[in-house]
Every structure is written in C-alpha cells, then in structure tokens.
Design an enzyme around this catalytic site. Structure first.
Site, PDB file in Angstrom:
ATOM      1  CD  GLU A 158     -73.036  45.938 -31.044  1.00  0.00           C
ATOM      2  OE1 GLU A 158     -72.142  45.228 -30.581  1.00  0.00           O
ATOM      3  OE2 GLU A 158     -74.231  45.605 -31.021  1.00  0.00           O
ATOM      4  CD  GLU A 234     -70.558  47.127 -26.233  1.00  0.00           C
ATOM      5  OE1 GLU A 234     -71.185  46.052 -26.183  1.00  0.00           O
ATOM      6  OE2 GLU A 234     -71.028  48.186 -26.661  1.00  0.00           O
TER       7      GLU A 234
HETATM    8  C1  GLA Z   1     -73.939  45.233 -27.759  1.00  0.00           C
HETATM    9  C2  GLA Z   1     -74.301  46.670 -27.417  1.00  0.00           C
HETATM   10  C3  GLA Z   1     -74.313  46.915 -25.929  1.00  0.00           C
HETATM   11  C4  GLA Z   1     -75.022  45.797 -25.207  1.00  0.00           C
HETATM   12  C5  GLA Z   1     -74.353  44.483 -25.542  1.00  0.00           C
HETATM   13  C6  GLA Z   1     -74.976  43.287 -24.870  1.00  0.00           C
HETATM   14  O1  GLA Z   1     -72.624  45.083 -27.773  1.00  0.00           O
HETATM   15  O2  GLA Z   1     -73.414  47.573 -28.022  1.00  0.00           O
HETATM   16  O3  GLA Z   1     -74.947  48.133 -25.695  1.00  0.00           O
HETATM   17  O4  GLA Z   1     -76.347  45.780 -25.606  1.00  0.00           O
HETATM   18  O5  GLA Z   1     -74.481  44.260 -26.914  1.00  0.00           O
HETATM   19  O6  GLA Z   1     -74.960  43.417 -23.515  1.00  0.00           O
END
Ligand code: GLA
Length: 581
Positions: A158, A234
């Site tokens: 991210e 995700e």
């Molecule tokens: C983002 C991050 C993950 C985690 C999620 C929340 O997507 O990439 O590593 O922190 O948020 O659980």
C-alpha cells in the site's frame, strides 16, 4: 515447468486461465507445529493458494542476521504449502503494515543517522537490499517455474498510502529481479485514485485491498489498469482489534456477498485473513492518527478460521460460495471442542523493581535515554533520577510518553502517564524521594507518518520546570523472568512477578481468562503468550497446544498494576469481547 503469466483478462497458469483463491496466513503468528493443520484447513475451504508477509524485524533482530529457526523457517512453511498441493504468494515488504510492530521495519534501522524509511535513501536501500537478498535466497528456488509453490511476489505494501517515490519502487524491483525472482510482481493499494496512482509502477500488476462493495472497487482499479486479471489482494473479511475499543466483526452475509461479487466476475482473491493467529510476545503494532491506539494480542480478525484454528460460520459460508466457482473437497475440518477448564493458583514471588540487576543493564546519562540510544527494540525501560527537593511538584515530560509510564517515588507507585490518554504530567506527592519511571513500549506505530518514531520519555523531563539531569536508564529483558530463581525475593507494592504450576493429561489448546487482572505479560513454559489488559476487548490469551505438555506446566505472570486474587483461570474457548451494536 509451469509458469504464471498476466493474461489479457486472467492469470494464466501453464497457458490456462487461473482464478487465484488465496488466504493470508502469517507463519509468524502461528506456532510452527500448527502450520500444516492451518494450511490443510485452507485447502478444505476451497483455497488454492496461501499468502504470507515476511517480517523483517523478526528475522533480523540485528543487522546482518537472518534468523530462520523454528517459527521463522519460511522455507519449511512454503514447502508445507506445496505439500498440500497449493500455490504461494510472498509479500516481503520490506514494509508490511499488518498491525505488526513498526510495520516490520527493524528498530535498528532507526538508529542509523539520517536514515529515511520507505524512500530511495541510500542507507535504507542498502539495509533492505541485504534483507531482500536473504528472503529471496529462500524464495527464488521455490518459484513455480523451478517446481516450487511461489507464483507471485508483491513489491512494498500500500505504498500509495504513504509516499510516491517511484525511484524507490523501481529499486525494490531491481533488487528483486537481481535476486532471481522471475514470477510476476504486484503492487497493492486501497482503491482510491490518488493511492493507486502513487503506489503503481509500470510493469507491475496492480491489485487492491477492500472488504466490501467489490464491484465498485474493481471498477476503480480498472480505470488504472484496463487489462489483466482483477485481484483483491486483501479481501478484508474481518478487522483487527485495539485496546479499549469493541471487538470488530463483519457479518457472514456481508462478507459473503462481497466475496461472491469478486468470484462472479472471475476476479482473484486473497482472504485477509484466512487465519489471523496471535501477536505473541510484544510484536503487536499500533495506530496513531492524533491518538495512540495500540493493538491487542489476539489477531483473530473475525477470520474464517478463528485464533485457535477452528472453523467458524464464515468458514462454512465461504466454502459454499467458493464451491460455486471452483472445486472444493468433501472433507470438512473438525469443529472446535471445549478446552480444559481449571484454575491454577499463583504465588506472588518478587517485585519487578527488585530484579533490575538480574534482567537489566544500567547506563548513566544526563537525560533518560531513549530505547534507540539503549539499543532496546521493545519491551520495558526503567529510569531513575535522584531525590528532588521540590515536592509536591509537577513532573512533566517535554514532548511525549511512549507509551506508558509507571511512576514511583522510592519504589512507591504514585501514578501513571499514558500516551493513549495524552498524559505527560503528574503530581509527585513525596518530598526528597528519587523519581523512578518504568516505561512500556506498547507497540510501534505500523501505519502512517508516525512509523519509525523513537520510544521512551521523549523531550526534557522537569519537575516544576526544573530539568532533571542525572539519570540512570536500565534496558530490561523481561523474557528472562521465567528463567530466574524467584525463591526468597522481596515483595512490595507495584509491578510483581507471580508464578504457578498446573497439570495436564495431555498437551492441549488453552484459553487463559485475564479480565480480572490488571495489565501485563504471561509466559507458559517460557513461551511469551503476549500482553493482557483489563481494558479489553479481549479477555483471553490463547495458549497453543504445542507450548503445553502432558504433566507439569509452569506459568509466569508479570503484573504491572494489581491482581486481587492470585489465580489463573483457564476457560473453554476464546473470549474476544464486546462487539459493536
Ligand atoms: C492494509 C494493510 C494490511 C493490514 C490491513 C488492515 O490493507 O496492507 O497489512 O494492515 O490494512 O488489517
């Protein structure tokens, strides 16, 4: 040998369209003796792939080291995935977020003068190159075109939510390719136009993170990437918990609908999490967007497989939905059975402040040394300044307490300054008594601009405006407490070490109910189960069966505040606390 390719519309495995149905399982949050069980249960839910992050800070507690022992044996983990006939996605960061202390960036990085995290800054790049080379030495031979399970590798995490330094991303790709990684590389970003733009890099396949409104999120992703497979890297099927808040859940129906929307359009998915596991020891991260909010020990995540590895209603619903689009085996995992219920009495053995010589290392100085100056990655530091004649007086920390300061005068507890409540001043009631401060790092921030900050008492420490300049700072290793002979130690008010024993007929998962205790840490047979706190929401600490044994077991508790009845109560299952209503 098979190969995974990015097609016009799909992933192509061996030239054939392939829908990735993956689940996140962090090997570092699950006892290694339970990896095979969890992976098998993933396959039974209909998954064809396992995804894991790699935590740099755990593998490299010091620079140049790359520990792969026991629970850090990434090669063994990936081979277990392969043995189950599944594929693997590896996301080595170097920044991983993940509610993991400092987002996985090792604290020793912060001690490098002038280092800049998550940028093309030479010192940071040089350190991460060493790390990535060590990871890829394990991963490269396990790629799909060499007969292994790994068919995708992610660059950063991210990144668009943090920076926009394309040179940095390009450098990560260069190091990755030079280390022999030949599989497609991906990026992940939240489906926000600015984040997608900042986090992308030409040549890398973009994926997104979300937990609802899948059709709309894929549409946003499509605007940035007109062709190629759609993937939710995700799929947030639950959420994490923070101390003092409610236990987060997502309804089975809502998550299942969002999943169906992904699969129906041929999209690929990675359940975040399939099985969350536990932030054992002191590994949890924290958030801070104006208020510091540390994360709890349980990483249950309301995921399909719960913290103890048992299937939930979500598991069964997802399995059914997956079966509409992909083959699913008939076999089902066993349902949870109640864990042994019993009480074990504890004996208060010693005051923590009397054990400084045994678990600490002292360093004098003109200010309370930060954790970084003491080369203390996490845990506890104890500070002492000589008697002050001004009392009652106001003790004040110039900038911030990171994160929780237990204040004593002459060993007598006089109050707490908590970062999560923005406290940094306290009245000292006693005249001419030394000031002592026990500080707990409650977890390093893992998301946003406060990543990588120093720990300890930050800023000048004064009493009624007069600086205290004669300090001794002790770095403490509380993980040594279970090894100490505590016979005949003294007991006073304040943090205490207690111990006890219990018998088991056989090794078993246990659930330690901690809601009547104050705040602290627990070890069973020397294994650090993690932090408890009466704040909740979590009320139990999970004890994985492999750390227990038939016969006698020993429990050690560090209670920082107070425990009215020194007894350890084991209950029949997880108690994750109050949910939102
Ligand atoms: C983002 C991050 C993950 C985690 C999620 C929340 O997507 O990439 O590593 O922190 O948020 O659980």
């Amino acid at each position: 040998m098979p190969e995974l390719k990015i097609g016009e519309k799909d992933f192509l495995l061996d030239g054939e369209p392939f829908q990735i149905i993956s689940g996140a399982l962090h090997y570092f949050r699950v006892h290694p003796d339970q990896w095979a069980d969890r992976i098998h249960k993933a396959r039974l839910m209909g998954l064809n792939t396992i995804e894991t992050y790699v935590p740099w800070n755990l593998h490299a507690p010091t620079r140049g080291e790359f520990d792969t022992s026991a629970g850090l044996d990434l090669e063994r983990f990936l081979k277990l995935v392969a043995a189950e006939g599944m594929h693997a996605i590896v996301r080595p960061g170097p920044y991983i977020c993940a509610e993991w202390s400092n987002g996985g960036l090792p604290p020793w990085l912060l001690r490098i003068e002038g280092v800049e995290l998550r940028r093309a800054e030479p010192q940071y790049l040089s350190a991460l190159t060493e790390y990535l080379q060590a990871v890829y030495q394990i991963v490269a031979p396990l790629q799909v075109d060499r007969g292994g399970p790994v068919f995708l590798v992610q660059i950063e995490n991210e990144y668009g939510a943090y920076g926009s330094d394309k040179e940095y991303l390009a450098e990560l790709v260069r190091v990755t390719r030079e280390a022999g990684i030949t599989v497609p590389l991906t990026t992940i970003d939240q489906p926000d136009p600015q984040m997608l733009e900042d986090g992308r890099l030409d040549g890398l396949h973009m994926t997104a993170s979300f937990g609802s409104r899948s059709t709309e999120r894929f549409k946003t992703l499509r605007e940035f990437q007109p062709t190629g497979p759609l993937m939710c890297m995700e799929f947030w099927d639950g959420w994490f918990d923070s101390w003092g808040f409610h236990h987060h859940t997502t309804t089975v129906e809502d998550s299942d609908t969002a999943l169906d929307e992904i699969l129906r359009v041929g999209g690929s998915v990675n359940f975040y999490m399939f099985h969350g596991g536990t932030n054992f020891g002191m590994t949890n991260g924290a958030n801070d967007k104006g208020a510091y909010v540390p994360l709890v020990t349980s990483y249950d995540y309301d995921a399909p497989l719960d913290e103890a590895g048992n299937p939930t209603a979500k598991y069964h619903a997802f399995r059914k939905t997956i079966a509409k689009y992909a083959p699913v085996l008939d076999e089902l995992p066993a349902e949870a059975t109640p864990a042994p219920v019993f009480d074990a009495s504890l004996t208060p053995r010693a005051s923590l402040l009397d054990l400084l010589g045994e678990i600490g290392e002292a360093r004098p100085g003109d200010h309370p040394a930060t954790y970084e100056e003491l080369e203390q990655d996490t845990g506890f530091v104890f500070y002492q300044a000589p008697a002050v004649d001004i009392a009652p007086g106001t003790l004040r920390i110039g900038e911030e307490v990171r994160d929780r300061a237990y204040v004593f005068q002459d060993g007598i507890p006089v109050g707490i300054m908590a970062r999560d409540a923005h406290e940094r001043a306290l009245a000292l009631p006693l005249l001419a008594s030394p000031v002592q401060i026990l500080v707990e790092d409650q977890g390093r921030v893992n998301y946003g601009p406060r990543l990588g900050e120093a720990k300890g008492l930050i800023g000048e420490v004064t009493v009624d405006g007069i600086p205290l300049t004669d300090w001794t700072s002790w770095r403490l290793d509380v993980d040594r407490l279970p090894e100490l002979d505590l016979e005949g130690c003294s007991l006073n008010l304040g943090p205490q070490v207690l111990d006890g024993e219990f018998e088991l007929a056989e090794a078993a998962d246990l659930f330690l109910e901690t809601s009547a205790w104050g705040k602290g840490l627990v070890w069973v047979n020397g294994f650090n189960l993690g932090r408890y706190w009466r704040k909740g929401p979590t009320q139990t600490l999970y004890v994985p069966a492999p750390v227990t044994r038939a016969g006698r077991n020993r429990i050690v508790v560090l209670e920082l505040e107070a425990m009215a009845h020194p007894s350890a109560q084991f209950v029949d299952g997880l108690r994750l606390g109050q949910i939102e209503f």
